[in-house]
Scaffold this motif. Sequence first.
Motif, PDB file in Angstrom:
ATOM      1  N   ALA A   1     121.519  19.692 103.697  1.00  0.00           N
ATOM      2  CA  ALA A   1     120.324  19.319 104.459  1.00  0.00           C
ATOM      3  C   ALA A   1     119.887  17.888 104.178  1.00  0.00           C
ATOM      4  CB  ALA A   1     119.193  20.285 104.138  1.00  0.00           C
ATOM      5  N   GLY A   2     120.649  17.187 103.327  1.00  0.00           N
ATOM      6  CA  GLY A   2     120.308  15.806 103.035  1.00  0.00           C
ATOM      7  C   GLY A   2     119.320  15.630 101.903  1.00  0.00           C
ATOM      8  N   LEU A   3     119.186  16.654 101.062  1.00  0.00           N
ATOM      9  CA  LEU A   3     118.275  16.568  99.920  1.00  0.00           C
ATOM     10  C   LEU A   3     119.069  16.515  98.622  1.00  0.00           C
ATOM     11  CD1 LEU A   3     115.490  19.150 100.846  1.00  0.00           C
ATOM     12  CD2 LEU A   3     115.171  16.690 100.559  1.00  0.00           C
ATOM     13  N   GLU A   4     118.557  15.793  97.660  1.00  0.00           N
ATOM     14  CA  GLU A   4     119.184  15.719  96.344  1.00  0.00           C
ATOM     15  C   GLU A   4     118.450  16.649  95.400  1.00  0.00           C
ATOM     16  OE1 GLU A   4     121.759  14.143  93.373  1.00  0.00           O
ATOM     17  OE2 GLU A   4     121.676  13.333  95.404  1.00  0.00           O
ATOM     18  N   ALA A   5     119.173  17.654  94.863  1.00  0.00           N
ATOM     19  CA  ALA A   5     118.569  18.557  93.890  1.00  0.00           C
ATOM     20  C   ALA A   5     118.747  17.934  92.514  1.00  0.00           C
ATOM     21  CB  ALA A   5     119.231  19.928  93.950  1.00  0.00           C
ATOM     22  N   GLY A   6     117.728  17.331  91.999  1.00  0.00           N
ATOM     23  CA  GLY A   6     117.830  16.606  90.732  1.00  0.00           C
ATOM     24  C   GLY A   6     117.779  17.512  89.528  1.00  0.00           C
ATOM     25  N   ASP A   7     116.646  17.542  88.861  1.00  0.00           N
ATOM     26  CA  ASP A   7     116.481  18.298  87.619  1.00  0.00           C
ATOM     27  C   ASP A   7     116.256  19.771  87.934  1.00  0.00           C
ATOM     28  OD1 ASP A   7     116.027  19.121  85.053  1.00  0.00           O
ATOM     29  OD2 ASP A   7     113.970  18.346  84.959  1.00  0.00           O
ATOM     30  N   LEU A   8     117.210  20.612  87.560  1.00  0.00           N
ATOM     31  CA  LEU A   8     117.102  22.055  87.788  1.00  0.00           C
ATOM     32  C   LEU A   8     116.979  22.781  86.455  1.00  0.00           C
ATOM     33  CD1 LEU A   8     119.798  22.814  90.538  1.00  0.00           C
ATOM     34  CD2 LEU A   8     117.374  22.304  90.847  1.00  0.00           C
ATOM     35  N   THR A   9     116.078  23.758  86.407  1.00  0.00           N
ATOM     36  CA  THR A   9     115.975  24.666  85.271  1.00  0.00           C
ATOM     37  C   THR A   9     116.297  26.057  85.780  1.00  0.00           C
ATOM     38  OG1 THR A   9     114.259  23.324  84.222  1.00  0.00           O
ATOM     39  CG2 THR A   9     114.452  25.620  83.505  1.00  0.00           C
ATOM     40  N   ILE A  10     117.268  26.704  85.134  1.00  0.00           N
ATOM     41  CA  ILE A  10     117.686  28.036  85.593  1.00  0.00           C
ATOM     42  C   ILE A  10     117.641  28.988  84.408  1.00  0.00           C
ATOM     43  CG2 ILE A  10     119.528  29.372  86.669  1.00  0.00           C
ATOM     44  CD1 ILE A  10     120.444  26.804  88.015  1.00  0.00           C
ATOM     45  N   TRP A  11     116.940  30.091  84.593  1.00  0.00           N
ATOM     46  CA  TRP A  11     116.772  31.093  83.549  1.00  0.00           C
ATOM     47  C   TRP A  11     117.271  32.447  84.036  1.00  0.00           C
ATOM     48  CZ3 TRP A  11     111.173  29.019  83.580  1.00  0.00           C
ATOM     49  CH2 TRP A  11     111.050  27.929  82.716  1.00  0.00           C
TER      50      TRP A  11
END
Length: 688
Positions: free
Chosen positions: A36-46
Amino acid sequence: MTDFLLELRSEEIPARMQAGARAELEKLFRAQLSAAGLEAGDLTIWSTPRRLALIARDLPEATAAVREELKGPPADSPQPAIDGFLRKAQITFNACEVRDVKGRPTLFAVIDKPGRATAEVLAEAIPAIVRAFAWPKSMRWGKESASSESLRWVRPLSGIVAIFGEDLVPCEVSGIPAGFATRGHRFHCPGEITIGSASDYAEKLRACHVIVDHEERQSIIRDGAAKAAADAGLTLVEDEGLVIENAGLTEWPVPLLGRFDEAFLEVPPEVIQLTARVNQKYFVVNGKDGKLANGFVCTANIDAHDGGAEIVAGNRKVLAARLSDARFFWEQDQKKALAQHAEKLANITFHEKLGTVADKVERVAKLAEWLASEGIVPNCDPALARQAAELAKADLVTEMVGEFPELQGLMGGYYARAEGLPDAVADAIRDHYKPVGQGDDVPTAPVTVAVALADKLDSLFQFFAIDEKPTGSRDPFALRRAALGVILLIERSGSRAPLWTILSQWQNDIVEPAQTGRVIEAVLDFFADRLKVQQREAGVRHDLIDAVFALGGEDDLVRLLARVKALQAFMATEDGTNLLAGYKRAANILKQAGEVSGTTAAKPSTDADAALLAALDAAEPAASAAVAEERFTDAMAALASLRAPIDAFFDGVMVNDPDEAVRAYRLGLLARFTGAVHGVADFSKIEG
């Protein structure tokens, strides 16, 4: 910039699947946003047993506007071509721009695409992520499960939380709408919790007895279990795999120390630890003497009003039942001697083309005895080697190994010692499967080495004889591991094991005598490949390995490895580098000259000729003798003595002298020089 929270709540997710699920969620989320043209930067996954959660920080409110240009046909093209371009670009002719391309008017479509709200992108991404999610095992549920199009998830999906900033991201997956509500701990706080945003998610769950951060739960278990043991004067037996597994089984972990009856300590400690670990997910502890103590640490998923006494009591009863079974197996197995157990191996098929396990045992026993009697494994008693090999597989038919297959070998060693067999035999039975990998302990006791070598070499030869060789990633009989084991055993023990001679001992009904050599060659080629891999992993340059292997005719791994190590040390010196340069120059000249006799019967015409001849006369026999006596460092030193003469030779003479006799003489010198070097290693394989 705005934060986004996604929680996917379900029934219990198996602990072993949670790490993979976190990685899958990150991969799918990034892919959806990127499309979609978005940058997913800092992700936190639990992850917890009941939920997967993702927090994406600092997302923009909308995607950026995009301008696209599409080049079309020339403006004077036939109408069908123009119409096709207009349909593809979804514009009218009047909206096109006409630009000059190589002197010809050409149509261009300029399309301005406005940005989309990020919430809208997320609303489409969430259902796509859920439906594309790859689980090792998944299920359908409810009335919709009758359809193959219904949703699949690891366990029934029960809720979705999707909040962008403080706003709900409206979406639905298989009749489950996204909302603000999640649920807390199943027992402490089973009701709904309203989440306001990503910022309060973790703390609101914590207030409801859910620690959503799996790494924090691991730390609580790791530190809490160690403290519980230390408070009782004990030491926790560390087990990181068990830490991770318990963190995947609990949302509110509480490590608790319990005790079991000391009478169970008569069972081997490995059995107690395996029983506690595999069946109950408990840690075990050692006493002050470093030996296993009658304690365990379980991980509760609840705060208990009585300090956990009732929980510990319940777990003690369950563990006692398991340990009672283990003690029963231990006692029953010892009612028969290992030789009696071994009689049952005739009823177990090893491979349909290779007979029973008893047949394999007999082959291994003969080879182990031969390895000892021939002195290939030094200081090894042939009788003990045969006895150990005959009993090495006997524990496969015991009750204990039937319950815990990972204890094979180990239990045989315990039973042999309890039976009063020699320690060397018991140790060989215990350790003959080793090493099982690059980092495993490598036995050095002579009887153990003989049995371990015989077992692994038998598997390699027999499976190659029936053409069951490893291919690509397929290695169902672990032959790569067996070959590595042989290499490590020989390298560590220093056994002089000429593989061709050893492999020639088999009389295999599957292979015609005339084909035995073919099988042996295939096995030796396989060993060469595995040795190259092993040496590369040990930090040896691949070209140096190739330089030694290219000599051929070497099946003594100790000699071969010693030569590789000496070559590696030599090539790290200035003499090695310069000699290589001289060798390559000589080899190129000889290649251009064609066939050269290598004789130097004529007299030298210059001092440089004479110096090189004298150096060769000294170095050739010295290097040859050093190689024969396995003084490979001395062989390299003999080669080093050629460095200065060959440098002076190239500096002082013209090899391709107009005088044919002089040219032939000098080419002969170079042929002798390259031949002398080849007696130690094939320098043409060395890079540089």
